[in-house]
Motif scaffolding. Structure first.
Motif, PDB file in Angstrom:
ATOM      1  N   SER A  28       0.843  -1.197   0.000  1.00 12.78           N
ATOM      2  CA  SER A  28       0.000   0.000   0.000  1.00 12.78           C
ATOM      3  C   SER A  28       0.874   1.242   0.000  1.00 12.78           C
ATOM      4  CB  SER A  28      -0.942   0.017   1.203  1.00 12.78           C
ATOM      5  OG  SER A  28      -0.223   0.184   2.397  1.00 12.78           O
ATOM      6  N   LEU A  29       0.206   2.349  -0.230  1.00 15.91           N
ATOM      7  CA  LEU A  29       0.837   3.658  -0.173  1.00 15.91           C
ATOM      8  C   LEU A  29       0.099   4.426   0.909  1.00 15.91           C
ATOM      9  CD1 LEU A  29       2.955   5.386  -1.629  1.00 15.91           C
ATOM     10  CD2 LEU A  29       1.144   6.191  -3.126  1.00 15.91           C
ATOM     11  N   ARG A  30       0.813   4.750   1.989  1.00 14.41           N
ATOM     12  CA  ARG A  30       0.169   5.463   3.085  1.00 14.41           C
ATOM     13  C   ARG A  30       1.171   6.349   3.800  1.00 14.41           C
ATOM     14  NH1 ARG A  30      -0.797   0.998   7.717  1.00 14.41           N
ATOM     15  NH2 ARG A  30       0.885   0.023   6.664  1.00 14.41           N
ATOM     16  N   ASP A  31       0.672   7.473   4.262  1.00 18.91           N
ATOM     17  CA  ASP A  31       1.495   8.451   4.981  1.00 18.91           C
ATOM     18  C   ASP A  31       2.736   8.847   4.182  1.00 18.91           C
ATOM     19  OD1 ASP A  31      -0.300   8.325   7.135  1.00 18.91           O
ATOM     20  OD2 ASP A  31       0.809   6.669   8.052  1.00 18.91           O
ATOM     21  N   GLY A  32       2.618   8.912   2.860  1.00 16.93           N
ATOM     22  CA  GLY A  32       3.724   9.339   2.010  1.00 16.93           C
ATOM     23  C   GLY A  32       4.806   8.300   1.803  1.00 16.93           C
ATOM     24  N   ALA A  33       4.526   7.056   2.163  1.00 15.88           N
ATOM     25  CA  ALA A  33       5.529   5.995   2.013  1.00 15.88           C
ATOM     26  C   ALA A  33       4.904   4.758   1.374  1.00 15.88           C
ATOM     27  CB  ALA A  33       6.124   5.628   3.374  1.00 15.88           C
ATOM     28  N   ALA A  34       5.739   4.003   0.683  1.00 18.37           N
ATOM     29  CA  ALA A  34       5.330   2.716   0.118  1.00 18.37           C
ATOM     30  C   ALA A  34       5.581   1.655   1.178  1.00 18.37           C
ATOM     31  CB  ALA A  34       6.142   2.419  -1.133  1.00 18.37           C
ATOM     32  N   TRP A  35       4.637   0.721   1.317  1.00 24.60           N
ATOM     33  CA  TRP A  35       4.711  -0.323   2.337  1.00 24.60           C
ATOM     34  C   TRP A  35       4.480  -1.679   1.705  1.00 24.60           C
ATOM     35  CZ3 TRP A  35       4.756   1.025   7.726  1.00 24.60           C
ATOM     36  CH2 TRP A  35       4.640   2.390   7.982  1.00 24.60           C
ATOM     37  N   ALA A  36       5.212  -2.661   2.178  1.00 28.45           N
ATOM     38  CA  ALA A  36       4.959  -4.058   1.810  1.00 28.45           C
ATOM     39  C   ALA A  36       5.030  -4.872   3.099  1.00 28.45           C
ATOM     40  CB  ALA A  36       5.980  -4.564   0.807  1.00 28.45           C
ATOM     41  N   ARG A  37       3.939  -5.583   3.400  1.00 25.21           N
ATOM     42  CA  ARG A  37       3.879  -6.411   4.609  1.00 25.21           C
ATOM     43  C   ARG A  37       3.868  -7.866   4.176  1.00 25.21           C
ATOM     44  NH1 ARG A  37       0.118  -8.889   8.142  1.00 25.21           N
ATOM     45  NH2 ARG A  37       0.571  -8.531  10.341  1.00 25.21           N
ATOM     46  N   LEU A  38       4.901  -8.603   4.598  1.00 23.79           N
ATOM     47  CA  LEU A  38       4.998 -10.031   4.324  1.00 23.79           C
ATOM     48  C   LEU A  38       4.651 -10.762   5.607  1.00 23.79           C
ATOM     49  CD1 LEU A  38       7.013  -8.508   2.343  1.00 23.79           C
ATOM     50  CD2 LEU A  38       8.141 -10.690   2.119  1.00 23.79           C
ATOM     51  N   ALA A  39       3.812 -11.793   5.507  1.00 24.98           N
ATOM     52  CA  ALA A  39       3.383 -12.500   6.715  1.00 24.98           C
ATOM     53  C   ALA A  39       3.197 -13.980   6.437  1.00 24.98           C
ATOM     54  CB  ALA A  39       2.081 -11.905   7.241  1.00 24.98           C
ATOM     55  N   ARG A  40       3.376 -14.734   7.501  1.00 24.38           N
ATOM     56  CA  ARG A  40       3.048 -16.163   7.531  1.00 24.38           C
ATOM     57  C   ARG A  40       2.616 -16.452   8.958  1.00 24.38           C
ATOM     58  NH1 ARG A  40       7.337 -20.362   5.694  1.00 24.38           N
ATOM     59  NH2 ARG A  40       6.298 -20.230   3.702  1.00 24.38           N
ATOM     60  N   GLY A  41       1.342 -16.816   9.114  1.00 24.03           N
ATOM     61  CA  GLY A  41       0.819 -17.032  10.455  1.00 24.03           C
ATOM     62  C   GLY A  41       0.884 -15.737  11.255  1.00 24.03           C
ATOM     63  N   GLU A  42       1.449 -15.828  12.458  1.00 21.43           N
ATOM     64  CA  GLU A  42       1.562 -14.658  13.328  1.00 21.43           C
ATOM     65  C   GLU A  42       2.811 -13.822  13.040  1.00 21.43           C
ATOM     66  OE1 GLU A  42      -0.805 -13.677  15.617  1.00 21.43           O
ATOM     67  OE2 GLU A  42      -1.956 -15.253  14.617  1.00 21.43           O
ATOM     68  N   ARG A  43       3.738 -14.349  12.278  1.00 22.04           N
ATOM     69  CA  ARG A  43       4.985 -13.625  11.971  1.00 22.04           C
ATOM     70  C   ARG A  43       4.772 -12.684  10.804  1.00 22.04           C
ATOM     71  NH1 ARG A  43       9.985 -16.518  13.997  1.00 22.04           N
ATOM     72  NH2 ARG A  43      11.328 -15.035  12.981  1.00 22.04           N
ATOM     73  N   TRP A  44       5.285 -11.467  10.934  1.00 18.91           N
ATOM     74  CA  TRP A  44       5.224 -10.526   9.824  1.00 18.91           C
ATOM     75  C   TRP A  44       6.422  -9.588   9.860  1.00 18.91           C
ATOM     76  CZ3 TRP A  44       5.304  -5.526  11.409  1.00 18.91           C
ATOM     77  CH2 TRP A  44       4.764  -5.218  12.644  1.00 18.91           C
ATOM     78  N   ALA A  45       6.708  -9.020   8.705  1.00 20.44           N
ATOM     79  CA  ALA A  45       7.742  -7.992   8.574  1.00 20.44           C
ATOM     80  C   ALA A  45       7.230  -6.952   7.595  1.00 20.44           C
ATOM     81  CB  ALA A  45       9.050  -8.596   8.086  1.00 20.44           C
ATOM     82  N   LEU A  46       7.511  -5.706   7.883  1.00 24.58           N
ATOM     83  CA  LEU A  46       7.028  -4.589   7.090  1.00 24.58           C
ATOM     84  C   LEU A  46       8.211  -3.837   6.493  1.00 24.58           C
ATOM     85  CD1 LEU A  46       4.433  -2.874   6.414  1.00 24.58           C
ATOM     86  CD2 LEU A  46       5.098  -1.481   8.374  1.00 24.58           C
ATOM     87  N   VAL A  47       8.245  -3.734   5.175  1.00 26.42           N
ATOM     88  CA  VAL A  47       9.264  -2.954   4.470  1.00 26.42           C
ATOM     89  C   VAL A  47       8.614  -1.628   4.104  1.00 26.42           C
ATOM     90  CG1 VAL A  47      10.743  -2.826   2.429  1.00 26.42           C
ATOM     91  CG2 VAL A  47      10.315  -5.036   3.525  1.00 26.42           C
TER      92      VAL A  47
END
Length: 149
Positions: free
Chosen positions: A43-62
């Motif tokens: 997504s594009l939010r707050d002036g930044a590009a975001w990518a959220r990768l997840a599997r189950g409860e684990r996630w990381a946001l770039v």
């Protein structure tokens, strides 16, 4: 008086090799195609590009606003951030690819905790394409953990 416009991050309007947040989002969407077995949201939010990768409860946001800074943050609060206001389009693409690889390695469970540091600091090491990458929790989070909050 100068005709130059001020842009967030101090980059002049005449900088042709600058990456916008929309361009960074397009790069992230292409880079995340290889993670078809993970849950990926961009997504594009707050002036930044975001990518959220997840599997189950684990996630990381770039995240990145373009050419100024690059960040990856995990569900545990560990993060790695790079401020690079001078990155070209090619360098930005390489940095985004590296940060997506870091997020991918974390989500797939390759994180190894490292020995606690001063102020109760928590760091984890990831094996990312044969290289060790270290993510740390921010000082504020460490202080809250020490104070039991």
């Amino acid at each position: 008086m100068s005709e130059r416009r001020f842009e967030w991050g101090g980059l002049g309007a005449d900088r042709g090799d600058y990456v916008t947040a929309a361009e960074a989002l397009a790069m992230l969407e292409v880079l995340c195609l290889a993670q078809a077995d993970l849950s990926v949201t961009t997504s594009l939010r707050d002036g930044a590009a975001w990518a959220r990768l997840a599997r189950g409860e684990r996630w990381a946001l770039v995240s990145t606003p373009g050419s100024r800074w690059f960040s990856v943050e995990t569900d545990t609060g560990h993060r790695l951030q790079l401020v690079d206001a001078d990155s070209s389009k090619d360098q930005s693409a390489q940095l985004l690819a590296a940060y997506v690889d870091i997020a991918d390695a974390y989500v797939r469970g390759t994180a190894q905790p490292l020995r606690a540091r001063a102020l109760g600091g928590s760091t984890i090491a990831l094996d990312v394409n044969g290289r060790q990458v270290i993510l740390a929790q921010p000082l504020v989070r460490r202080l809250r953990a020490l104070l039991g909050r």
